[in-house]
Design a protein around this motif. Sequence first.
Motif, PDB file in Angstrom:
ATOM      1  N   ALA A 192       0.839  -1.214   0.000  1.00  0.00           N
ATOM      2  CA  ALA A 192       0.000   0.000   0.000  1.00  0.00           C
ATOM      3  C   ALA A 192       0.865   1.253   0.000  1.00  0.00           C
ATOM      4  CB  ALA A 192      -0.918  -0.018   1.225  1.00  0.00           C
ATOM      5  N   LEU A 193       1.976   1.204   0.758  1.00  0.00           N
ATOM      6  CA  LEU A 193       2.909   2.337   0.778  1.00  0.00           C
ATOM      7  C   LEU A 193       3.447   2.621  -0.625  1.00  0.00           C
ATOM      8  CD1 LEU A 193       4.959   4.329   2.139  1.00  0.00           C
ATOM      9  CD2 LEU A 193       6.453   2.333   2.483  1.00  0.00           C
ATOM     10  N   TYR A 194       3.887   1.581  -1.337  1.00  0.00           N
ATOM     11  CA  TYR A 194       4.459   1.770  -2.670  1.00  0.00           C
ATOM     12  C   TYR A 194       3.414   2.279  -3.659  1.00  0.00           C
ATOM     13  CZ  TYR A 194       7.701  -1.633  -0.510  1.00  0.00           C
ATOM     14  OH  TYR A 194       8.543  -2.304   0.341  1.00  0.00           O
ATOM     15  N   GLU A 195       2.169   1.803  -3.507  1.00  0.00           N
ATOM     16  CA  GLU A 195       1.102   2.226  -4.421  1.00  0.00           C
ATOM     17  C   GLU A 195       0.699   3.680  -4.161  1.00  0.00           C
ATOM     18  OE1 GLU A 195      -0.198   0.832  -6.963  1.00  0.00           O
ATOM     19  OE2 GLU A 195       0.406  -1.275  -6.819  1.00  0.00           O
ATOM     20  N   GLU A 196       0.577   4.031  -2.897  1.00  0.00           N
ATOM     21  CA  GLU A 196       0.100   5.368  -2.538  1.00  0.00           C
ATOM     22  C   GLU A 196       1.191   6.429  -2.665  1.00  0.00           C
ATOM     23  OE1 GLU A 196      -1.369   4.810   1.397  1.00  0.00           O
ATOM     24  OE2 GLU A 196      -2.886   3.333   0.749  1.00  0.00           O
ATOM     25  N   ASN A 197       2.448   5.994  -2.565  1.00  0.00           N
ATOM     26  CA  ASN A 197       3.574   6.934  -2.651  1.00  0.00           C
ATOM     27  C   ASN A 197       4.563   6.425  -3.696  1.00  0.00           C
ATOM     28  OD1 ASN A 197       3.134   8.786  -0.111  1.00  0.00           O
ATOM     29  ND2 ASN A 197       2.802   6.693   0.578  1.00  0.00           N
ATOM     30  N   PRO A 198       4.239   6.597  -4.981  1.00  0.00           N
ATOM     31  CA  PRO A 198       5.104   6.027  -6.023  1.00  0.00           C
ATOM     32  C   PRO A 198       6.522   6.576  -6.021  1.00  0.00           C
ATOM     33  CG  PRO A 198       3.361   7.411  -6.953  1.00  0.00           C
ATOM     34  CD  PRO A 198       3.034   7.217  -5.525  1.00  0.00           C
ATOM     35  N   ASP A 199       6.728   7.740  -5.395  1.00  0.00           N
ATOM     36  CA  ASP A 199       8.077   8.304  -5.330  1.00  0.00           C
ATOM     37  C   ASP A 199       8.849   7.841  -4.098  1.00  0.00           C
ATOM     38  OD1 ASP A 199       7.915   9.646  -7.696  1.00  0.00           O
ATOM     39  OD2 ASP A 199       7.292  11.550  -6.807  1.00  0.00           O
ATOM     40  N   PHE A 200       8.248   6.952  -3.280  1.00  0.00           N
ATOM     41  CA  PHE A 200       8.963   6.475  -2.087  1.00  0.00           C
ATOM     42  C   PHE A 200      10.242   5.752  -2.483  1.00  0.00           C
ATOM     43  CE2 PHE A 200       9.779   3.101   1.098  1.00  0.00           C
ATOM     44  CZ  PHE A 200      10.052   3.923   2.180  1.00  0.00           C
ATOM     45  N   ILE A 201      10.198   4.983  -3.578  1.00  0.00           N
ATOM     46  CA  ILE A 201      11.384   4.293  -4.086  1.00  0.00           C
ATOM     47  C   ILE A 201      11.690   4.834  -5.477  1.00  0.00           C
ATOM     48  CG2 ILE A 201      12.465   2.086  -4.659  1.00  0.00           C
ATOM     49  CD1 ILE A 201      10.287   0.714  -2.968  1.00  0.00           C
ATOM     50  N   ARG A 202      12.885   5.335  -5.662  1.00  0.00           N
ATOM     51  CA  ARG A 202      13.319   5.794  -6.977  1.00  0.00           C
ATOM     52  C   ARG A 202      14.725   5.254  -7.251  1.00  0.00           C
ATOM     53  NH1 ARG A 202      13.614  11.775  -7.612  1.00  0.00           N
ATOM     54  NH2 ARG A 202      14.106  11.184  -9.730  1.00  0.00           N
ATOM     55  N   PRO A 203      15.096   5.071  -8.528  1.00  0.00           N
ATOM     56  CA  PRO A 203      14.268   5.265  -9.715  1.00  0.00           C
ATOM     57  C   PRO A 203      13.205   4.158  -9.843  1.00  0.00           C
ATOM     58  CG  PRO A 203      16.416   4.426 -10.332  1.00  0.00           C
ATOM     59  CD  PRO A 203      16.479   4.713  -8.863  1.00  0.00           C
ATOM     60  N   GLU A 204      12.344   4.283 -10.840  1.00  0.00           N
ATOM     61  CA  GLU A 204      11.198   3.394 -10.968  1.00  0.00           C
ATOM     62  C   GLU A 204      11.611   1.928 -11.123  1.00  0.00           C
ATOM     63  OE1 GLU A 204       7.014   3.020 -13.498  1.00  0.00           O
ATOM     64  OE2 GLU A 204       8.515   4.536 -14.052  1.00  0.00           O
ATOM     65  N   SER A 205      12.730   1.676 -11.779  1.00  0.00           N
ATOM     66  CA  SER A 205      13.180   0.291 -11.960  1.00  0.00           C
ATOM     67  C   SER A 205      13.397  -0.396 -10.621  1.00  0.00           C
ATOM     68  CB  SER A 205      14.465   0.250 -12.794  1.00  0.00           C
ATOM     69  OG  SER A 205      15.493   1.004 -12.156  1.00  0.00           O
ATOM     70  N   ARG A 206      13.921   0.332  -9.625  1.00  0.00           N
ATOM     71  CA  ARG A 206      14.132  -0.251  -8.295  1.00  0.00           C
ATOM     72  C   ARG A 206      12.779  -0.476  -7.603  1.00  0.00           C
ATOM     73  NH1 ARG A 206      18.462  -0.513 -10.492  1.00  0.00           N
ATOM     74  NH2 ARG A 206      20.058   1.066 -10.303  1.00  0.00           N
ATOM     75  N   ARG A 207      11.874   0.459  -7.786  1.00  0.00           N
ATOM     76  CA  ARG A 207      10.529   0.312  -7.206  1.00  0.00           C
ATOM     77  C   ARG A 207       9.872  -0.967  -7.711  1.00  0.00           C
ATOM     78  NH1 ARG A 207       5.423   2.073  -9.096  1.00  0.00           N
ATOM     79  NH2 ARG A 207       3.891   2.311  -7.417  1.00  0.00           N
ATOM     80  N   ASN A 208       9.979  -1.208  -8.996  1.00  0.00           N
ATOM     81  CA  ASN A 208       9.375  -2.405  -9.570  1.00  0.00           C
ATOM     82  C   ASN A 208       9.994  -3.679  -9.001  1.00  0.00           C
ATOM     83  OD1 ASN A 208       7.754  -0.782 -11.152  1.00  0.00           O
ATOM     84  ND2 ASN A 208       9.117  -0.851 -12.931  1.00  0.00           N
TER      85      ASN A 208
END
Length: 518
Positions: free
Chosen positions: A176-192
Motif C-alpha cells: 500500500a505504501l508503494y502504491e500510494e507513494n510512487p516516489d517512495f522508491i526511486r528510480p522506478e526500476s528499483r521500485r518495480n
Amino acid sequence: MADPFYLTTAIHYPNGKPHIGHAYETIAADVLARFHRLMGRDVRFQTGTDEHGLKMAQKARDLGKTPRELADEMSGHFRDLFDKLDIKYDRFIRTTDDDHYRASQAIWQAMEANGDLYLDRYEGWYSVRDEAYYAESELIEGEGGEKLSPQGTPVEWTEEETWFFRLSAYSDKLLALYEENPDFIRPESRRNEVMRFVEGGLRDLSVSRTSFDWGVPVPGSEGHVMYVWVDALTNYLTGLGYPDDTPEMAKYWPADLHLVGKDITRFHTVYWPAFLMSAGIALPKQVYAHGFLLNKGQKESKSLGNVTDPAELIEAYGVDVLRYFLLREFSFGQDGSYSHEAIVNRANSELANSFGNLAQRVMSFIAKNCDGAITAEAPVEQVDDQLRARVRQACAVELPGQFEKLAFAAGLEAWMQAVYACNAYVDEQAPWALRKTDPERMKRVLATLCGCIRDLAVAVAPVIPAASEKILDALTIPSEQRDYAALSANDPSMGTITVENPKPVFPRLELPAGEGGQ
C-alpha cells in the motif's frame, strides 16, 4: 523560516579502506546538500560508518585486532577521505557511538511493545559478506556447484536461537505504501524490483545473533546482539536525538531522502519502513537507489586487482575535477563506467577549455586592458539580452530543476550548453577588436559576460565548490549574491564590475604514466 531538508547517505561498512564507490555516493549527497542550501533550505546532511556485524568481527580476528580497534582505524580513513573530497556533513555518525546504542535499543523496545518480536530458532542460509539472509529459492549455483547468494557471494548454513521480527505481517502495508507513494522508491526500476519481491511473500526476519558478540546488545536478552541491519538503519534517527523529543527530530524527521546503493535497496525499502511502522515512527519520504560505478566496464574487486583508491584520483586530477566528472559522465540512477582517459578528456574539454578558459580570458582581459574595473554605459543590444536570458534559464531554471530530480548529468548538460553559448558570444563580439573600434561597446560585452560567468559559477558551485569560489572571488561578488535567488534578483552586468587577481582554476590535465600516457 527556511524549509528543512534532511539527507543521508548509507553508512559505509569499514571492513576495508574506502573505495571509489564510497566517494561516488558521498559526493552526490554533498552536491545535493550544497544545492539545497543554495536554494535557501535548512539542510541537515548525515553520513558515517556502520561498524558492527560478523564481517567486522571476522576481519578484526584475521588482522589480530579487536573489532573496536579495526573500527576506529577504518572509520578514520573514511573521515580523512571525506575531508579531502570537500564533503560538508552535519554529523559523521558511528554505530559504536553511545547515543546510537541507546537509540537502537529504544527502537527495539518499541517494536517489541508492538508485539512484533518473538524468540525462536533460525535455520537457513546467511551471507556474511552481504550481512543478509536468503531463502533457498533466491540462491544461485556457482561454477563449482556451490550455493551462492543472488549477489554471487558465499552463503553458509546457520542454526541458532534468534529473535524474529514479524516482517510477514507487513506485506500488505508495504505494498500500500508503494502504491500510494510512487516516489517512495526511486528510480522506478528499483521500485518495480521491490514490489515484485514483496508480492512474492515475506518471511519473518531473524534480527538477533548469538554466535558472536560484536553488536548492540538486545535489551533484556542476555547473549543476543542485534542483527547488524536493525542497528545500521537506526542511525538515521540517532543523528537527530531519538528517542528523545529533540528540536532536531521535530524539524528534520521524517527524512527527505535516503541516498543508497542499489545493492541495499531491500534493507531500506522493505525492512526499514516495516521497522518504523512497528515502532510507530513516521516513514522517510524517499529512498533513492543509485547504480554502481564500474572501472572500464567492470565492477571493482580485490580479486581482479582493479580497486581504485579515491585519494589517488584526487592527487592526480584534483577534487573539483573528480566531483564534476562523477556526476557529469553518466546518469545517476544507472551504472556508470569511468577510466583515466574519460576523466582527462571530460576535464580538459569542459572545465579547462570551456568554462575555465571563458572565465580566465574575460577577467584577465579586464584586468590587463581596463585597469581591473568596468562600468558599461552603452545600451544593451538584443544579442546581449539573448545571451543573458539563455544563461539565466540554464542556471536558474534548468540546472536546479534537474538537480531536484537527482538528474545531475542532465542539469550539467544544460549548464554546459550555456557555457558554450558564452564562448560563441565572445568569438562573435570579439572584445579585443572592439577595444580599438568601439570601447564603450567593448565594456557592454565584457559586462554581459561577467554577469553570465557569475551565474555559471553560482549554479555549478555545489559540484565544483572550490573553483566556483575562486571565480566569484575574482569577480568580487558579495557573499550574499552567491545563491540561486541572486541569479534573478541581482545582475552584475548592470553596475560596476571589479576584477581582482584572476587566475586559471582548471589547468589542462595529462594522463598519468601507465594509463595511456607518459
